[in-house]
Design a protein around this motif. Structure first.
Motif, PDB file in Angstrom:
ATOM      1  N   LEU A   5      33.925 -19.791 -33.236  1.00 34.25           N
ATOM      2  CA  LEU A   5      34.718 -20.492 -32.221  1.00 34.25           C
ATOM      3  C   LEU A   5      35.822 -19.559 -31.756  1.00 34.25           C
ATOM      4  CD1 LEU A   5      35.259 -23.297 -30.816  1.00 34.25           C
ATOM      5  CD2 LEU A   5      36.974 -23.660 -32.589  1.00 34.25           C
ATOM      6  N   ASP A   6      35.952 -19.399 -30.432  1.00 36.01           N
ATOM      7  CA  ASP A   6      37.010 -18.547 -29.891  1.00 36.01           C
ATOM      8  C   ASP A   6      38.372 -19.193 -30.126  1.00 36.01           C
ATOM      9  OD1 ASP A   6      38.880 -17.405 -27.741  1.00 36.01           O
ATOM     10  OD2 ASP A   6      37.120 -16.122 -27.542  1.00 36.01           O
ATOM     11  N   VAL A   7      39.342 -18.396 -30.566  1.00 39.12           N
ATOM     12  CA  VAL A   7      40.664 -18.944 -30.864  1.00 39.12           C
ATOM     13  C   VAL A   7      41.340 -19.480 -29.611  1.00 39.12           C
ATOM     14  CG1 VAL A   7      40.988 -17.435 -32.859  1.00 39.12           C
ATOM     15  CG2 VAL A   7      41.759 -16.672 -30.621  1.00 39.12           C
ATOM     16  N   GLY A   8      40.885 -19.024 -28.424  1.00 40.87           N
ATOM     17  CA  GLY A   8      41.474 -19.528 -27.189  1.00 40.87           C
ATOM     18  C   GLY A   8      41.319 -21.019 -27.022  1.00 40.87           C
ATOM     19  N   LYS A   9      40.220 -21.594 -27.579  1.00 34.68           N
ATOM     20  CA  LYS A   9      40.025 -23.045 -27.483  1.00 34.68           C
ATOM     21  C   LYS A   9      41.070 -23.794 -28.303  1.00 34.68           C
ATOM     22  CE  LYS A   9      35.219 -23.546 -26.137  1.00 34.68           C
ATOM     23  NZ  LYS A   9      34.003 -24.351 -26.325  1.00 34.68           N
TER      24      LYS A   9
END
Length: 940
Positions: free
Chosen positions: A262-266
């Motif tokens: 999961l991208d930390v941006g989410k």
């Protein structure tokens, strides 16, 4: 490189281990194959003093480096290596003087693929002191050195300020990862030679960059409950990922059960995420709760954070309230060793039971380290930083320092940047450090709880304590959706099928003796959709004047496929095909061309393509509806005035099936006659769909979005009707929240975004800069043109309020400045009503020149069109110039005719000069300009 290895690396290796005192490099060849940069991506930075680049690098090298340890008669080395990954490059700080960039930082956000072809590795690992290593461990160490938070800093100017801070900047934030549980895992254990299937003994590895955590092992369980919490520092957004791998613990080799990323941006966007994530490469799913903790530069909310942390269940470590970053710069006048020998100083920094060490600097009592260290703090009011300066043997202490962290709580921006006197050292011995503390704060505006009796309510951090019973086991839910980054980026392509010429006659009569004509129609294919025009009977030069609309994305490489057929009773005959690349249309917004039909002897087709861009404002709606009514043809469907993008994330509290079993729900989204059906989620009263859909909207004032949640075999579970009139009144035409379902129970979390469709080349855009809505209507009503004439002009891209054409004709241009690429761009669309001086029509082309220059460097010209007074070009030209330079220029546009094939003489048909300082270069609207004689030097 050979000098660096021989003079710097080799001594360091010899000094690191007594068994390596005879280490030398015997061969250094870097080979002939260079590192390749496959692609470059530039990220919009939130700071104006830096530039962020991502380089897709690939190195397949023929490097050969040999080493020898004479004491053990050992020879080893490297013969070839491969490195593949995404390299983040940061250019900062940006300066006003050369070299403009103060330093370059480089690192891999994620671990790159690294493969080294070792030679003599077995011999090397037989040496005492190295026998505990392995090939895998060495590779892991090399890869980790390249990955965040490690970074390579190359200063480009001397005496660069805050080198250590550039090498190790403050994190963007902290993510608190609650590893809660998993379910539905694969069973890997077998008994009685595999005849009896047992269960697995799962554990999880949680990784962000080089930060790795391992959970406890839950024996014989396919639905383990871990309930563990980890805290990680996030340095780069976008790019870094949270990775969870689940394994089955076995005595010999652990079995892989699955992985999620999961991208930390989410997490940054949502604030809090609490969800089940499917495992890739295996079965089952893992339950994570992810919280984004912001970094506050003051201690105002520390008491509230400490109080909140008391109610957070966290193991194996209690939750942190702050972080401390120590920038260790240098020391001065440290005491010498016995015999007045220079020490090899290194530093140990400790907070409670966590100790970190610096590198050793050899042979100096005034070492420079320029390193950074990071610590999590549970309660900075009572904790201390213990600093020990030692010789690299660790036996001799050169100085010490104990600093209560409470001092930082009263300092400006929680920062101390100064010299510290060392105790137990020389009289002038001191240490220079910069200490930065930040309070970890969970923004309460990102959290909301279900409004259901008996559950927890949201807690305000400014209150005394968290609500009773709030814990990881009763998580809050997000207030807003977290759609993918491409949500809401679609455009609408309006396709005008105008006419065709010189089509092939396919009809035959009297057994083929009499040649007839064709009954042509057009088929379009784009973005998975097909369209078909009406049939024009017995015409080889048909006129359709039909309009079709399709939703498109900005994915490169898309093509519009066009085929023309002759309608017959049995099988339709093929009349030709052509393809149009959408790249030009999506970039310029407009294309108007005659396209030659392929695979046939003759025929061409006239198409006009417009990109309609959705705008999140209702101000243009009335004008769009007005223009649509004018260009609407009887043969076409009603034109769209808006685009609706819907992201349906999840539902909660859906009714149970037969009172006890959860349903298997899916949802349908409907606007008019268009519907979208989501996937079906098995046996869940809180399904997560994570799907989006887009719809063309024709009358936003009267239409609505209809949503139905249904269960497989159980009927309707709930419904929702959302009138678009509510969206028109919402901020930026967007609603993003929970909606209560009617005709049932439960709620859905969705985002609905409306965008008014505006074209730069028809009506609204052309007049929005010079006419109000009322003046447009007044002029249209007072125009002497009839409605069909007005409609015909708009269909052909002309303004309905166009001034009369001058005696020399007109040229149609789009001129704008593309600030992102620092380019002046002009599109020459065509000319009309050109002057005919001789017996035959001219062979026109358009020449463009940036005055005052008259050299070839700024000269551009279109292709030549044969014998026409109304040539169509649709050709784009660019000049790389800064904006201030553009505003000092004039664009000289000359329409010329080639006199003959053998002659270099060119006849001027007319010209116009555009003063670029007087044009709105930000809009890029197409406009007709009157052509003038060469004598008239005035600007238009």
């Amino acid at each position: 490189m050979e000098k660096l290895l021989a003079e710097t690396v080799a001594p360091a290796v010899r000094g690191s281990n007594p068994h390596l005192q005879t280490f030398t490099f015997t061969r250094v060849e870097l080979g002939e194959k260079p590192l390749r940069i496959i692609g470059v991506k530039v990220h919009p930075s939130q700071r104006k003093d830096q530039i962020l680049l991502d380089l897709n690098v690939s190195y397949v090298g023929d490097v050969q480096i040999d080493v020898e340890i004479k004491k053990y008669f050992c020879k080893a080395g490297v013969k070839g290596m491969q490195l593949h990954g995404i390299l983040r490059v940061i250019l900062e700080p940006l300066m006003g003087d050369l070299p403009i960039v103060g330093a370059v930082s480089m690192f891999f956000i994620r671990r790159p693929t690294l493969d080294i072809n070792w030679t003599g590795m077995t011999n090397l690992l037989d040496i005492p002191g190295l026998s505990s290593l392995s090939d895998t461990m060495i590779m892991d160490s090399i890869a980790a050195f390249l990955v965040l938070p490690n970074r390579l800093l190359v200063p480009l100017v001397p005496n660069l300020h805050d080198v250590a801070q550039l090498r190790s900047p403050l994190p963007r934030g902290i993510i608190r990862i609650h590893l809660l549980a998993a379910q539905g895992l694969s069973s890997k254990d077998k008994y009685v030679k595999g005849l009896i299937e047992g269960k697995s003994d799962p554990y999880a590895l949680v990784r962000v960059g080089t930060q790795t955590f391992c959970s406890c092992v839950i024996n014989e369980e396919l639905s383990p409950q871990w309930g563990e919490t980890y805290e990680v520092m996030v340095h780069e957004v976008p790019g870094q990922e949270i990775e969870v791998e689940v394994f089955d613990k076995d005595p010999d080799k652990d079995d892989f059960l699955g992985r999620m990323k999961l991208d930390v941006g989410k997490v940054l966007q949502a604030g809090v995420l609490d969800d089940w994530y499917p495992l890739q490469g295996g079965k089952g799913q893992v339950h994570l709760r992810l919280e984004w903790l912001s970094l506050l530069p003051d201690a105002e909310k520390l008491e509230h954070v400490l109080q909140w942390n008391k109610g957070v269940s966290s193991q194996p470590e209690p939750p942190s309230a702050a972080i401390l970053v120590v920038y260790l710069d240098r020391a001065q006048d440290l005491p010498l060793k016995k015999g007045n020998k220079e020490p090899n100083p290194m530093v140990q920094l400790s907070i409670q039971d966590v100790t970190q060490e610096s590198k050793a600097v050899y042979g100096t009592n005034s070492p420079v380290w320029e390193e950074a260290f990071r610590f999590f703090l549970q309660d900075p009011r009572s904790q201390e930083l213990d600093v020990q300066v030692k010789d690299d043997s660790r036996a001799l202490t050169l100085g010490a320092l104990t600093l209560p962290l409470a001092r930082l709580l009263t300092a400006s921006e929680l920062t101390l940047d100064q010299w510290f006197q060392l105790s137990g050292s020389g009289p002038n011995s001191r240490l220079y450090m910069k200490l930065v503390m930040r309070i970890l704060y969970l923004d309460s505006s990102q959290i909301c709880f279900p409004a259901v009796p008996g559950t927890t309510t949201a807690w305000d951090p400014d209150s005394e304590s968290p609500a009773t019973g709030s814990s990881v086991d009763a998580p809050p839910r997000p207030c807003h959706t977290t759609p993918a980054s491409h949500f809401g980026t679609e455009n609408v392509l309006r396709i005008h099928i105008l006419e065709a010429q010189d089509l092939i006659a396919k009809d035959r009569f009297l057994g083929g003796l009499v040649k007839g004509k064709s009954d042509p129609y057009v088929k379009l294919k784009l973005a998975g959709r097909s369209f078909r025009s009406r049939v024009v009977r017995e015409d080889l030069n048909p006129r359709w004047n039909e309009v079709f609309e399709v939703i498109v994305t900005s994915v490169p490489g898309q093509e519009l496929e066009v085929e023309v057929f002759d309608k017959d009773l049995d099988k339709d005959d093929f009349l030709g095909r052509c393809k149009v690349s959408l790249t030009t249309v999506l970039n310029s917004g407009f294309l108007d061309e005659w396209l030659t039909l392929e695979d046939v002897l003759s025929g061409r087709l006239h198409l006009r393509l417009e990109r309609l861009s959705p705008r999140p404002t209702a101000a243009d709606l009335e004008e769009v509806l007005q223009v649509n009514s004018l260009i609407q043809t009887q043969k076409s469907a009603e034109l769209a005035s808006a685009l609706l993008s819907v992201y349906l994330e999840r539902a909660e509290d859906l009714p149970l099936r037969k009172g006890t079993k959860p349903p298997s729900p899916y949802a349908t989204l409907t606007v008019g006659e268009t519907s979208h059906k989501t996937k079906t989620v098995s046996h869940s009263s809180a399904p997560v769909w994570d799907e989006s859909a887009s719809f063309l909207i024709r009358k936003p004032h009267t239409e609505s979005l209809e949503l139905q949640v249904r269960g497989e075999g159980t009927g309707t579970l709930g419904s929702l009707s959302l009138p678009f009139s509510e969206l028109l009144e919402a901020d930026r035409l967007c609603l993003d929240r929970w909606f209560v379902l009617t005709n049932g129970q439960g709620q859905v979390l969705l985002k609905a975004q409306l965008g008014i469709l505006v074209s730069q080349h028809s009506g609204v855009e052309a007049h929005s800069h010079s006419h109000s809505s009322s003046s447009l209507t007044e002029e249209a009503e007072s125009s002497t043109s009839s409605a069909p004439e007005l409609r015909q002009r708009l269909v052909h891209g002309d303004s309905p309020l166009q001034a009369p054409v001058g005696p020399l004709g007109q040229v149609k241009l789009t001129v704008w400045y593309y600030s992102e690429e620092r380019k002046l761009v002009s599109i020459v669309h065509g000319c009309r009503a050109l002057r005919q001086n001789g017996r035959d029509p001219p062979d026109p082309y358009v020449s463009l020149l940036l005055l005052p220059d008259k050299n070839r460097g700024t000269k551009r010209k279109t292709s030549l069109k044969k014998r026409t007074l109304n040539p169509e070009f649709s050709e784009r030209f660019e000049w790389e110039l800064p904006m201030d330079e553009v505003l000092r220029r004039k664009l000289d546009v000359s329409v010329k005719s080639s006199s003959s094939f053998m002659s270099r003489e060119r006849e001027l048909l007319g010209k116009v000069q555009l003063d670029l300082a007087e044009i709105d270069l930000s809009q890029g609207a197409a406009q007709w300009y009157d052509l003038m004689d060469d004598k008239d030097k005035g600007s238009s």
